[in-house]
Design an enzyme around this catalytic site. Structure first.
Site: not given
Length: 161
Positions: A120, A142
């Site tokens: 991330d 995401d």
């Protein structure tokens, strides 16, 4: 194969490439990488998510967690792929949204399979009264999933009216 299906496959490949290349770039940075893009609002960070959304299940035994999350996310991806196949044959808008979910699933499955975690790097936050409130870091995969699910829900509610 329909022209729209070919276009969806091209968009799928481009978005998946963008997801994987951005994660590869982040992985090349120093362990505690943090770059301010818009002060008080947006940073690029290096974060490893060993769980799923909001790091749920990150504290589970590593081997069990990785295998369970790979299995569950792969099963969900197969279900969504079958749904996408049916929708793209109908030439529906939903097929585009399902394709976005598949991009997200594929990107995060690749990470989990090759690295054991999901990379991330997008860090949105707001500074209020001197205190920074951060949304958990996320990635392009995401984002594809989130946008698609929100739009599918909106379409579903609007169709019921």
């Amino acid at each position: 194969m329909h022209q729209k299906t070919k276009l969806q496959i091209i968009v799928f490949i481009l978005l998946l490439a963008a997801d994987q290349l951005s994660k590869w770039w982040i992985e090349q940075q120093y362990p505690f990488f943090n770059m301010t893009v818009i002060n008080g609002f947006f940073n690029i960070v290096k974060a490893h998510n060993f769980g799923v959304a909001f790091s749920m299940f990150a504290d589970w035994n590593e081997a069990w967690r990785t295998n369970a999350l790979l299995g569950v996310t792969s099963l969900i991806a197969v279900v969504v792929a079958v749904w996408w196949w049916k929708e793209q044959q109908r030439q529906s808008m939903e097929s585009w949204l399902l394709m976005l979910i598949l991009v997200g699933a594929a990107g995060n499955i690749i990470d989990r399979f090759t690295l054991g975690y999901v990379v991330d790097f997008i860090d949105w936050y707001v500074v209020w009264d001197g205190q920074a409130y951060h949304w958990p870091a996320f990635n392009i995969a995401d984002s594809c999933i989130s946008v698609a699910v929100i739009l599918l829900l909106i379409r579903s509610f609007l169709q019921k009216r």
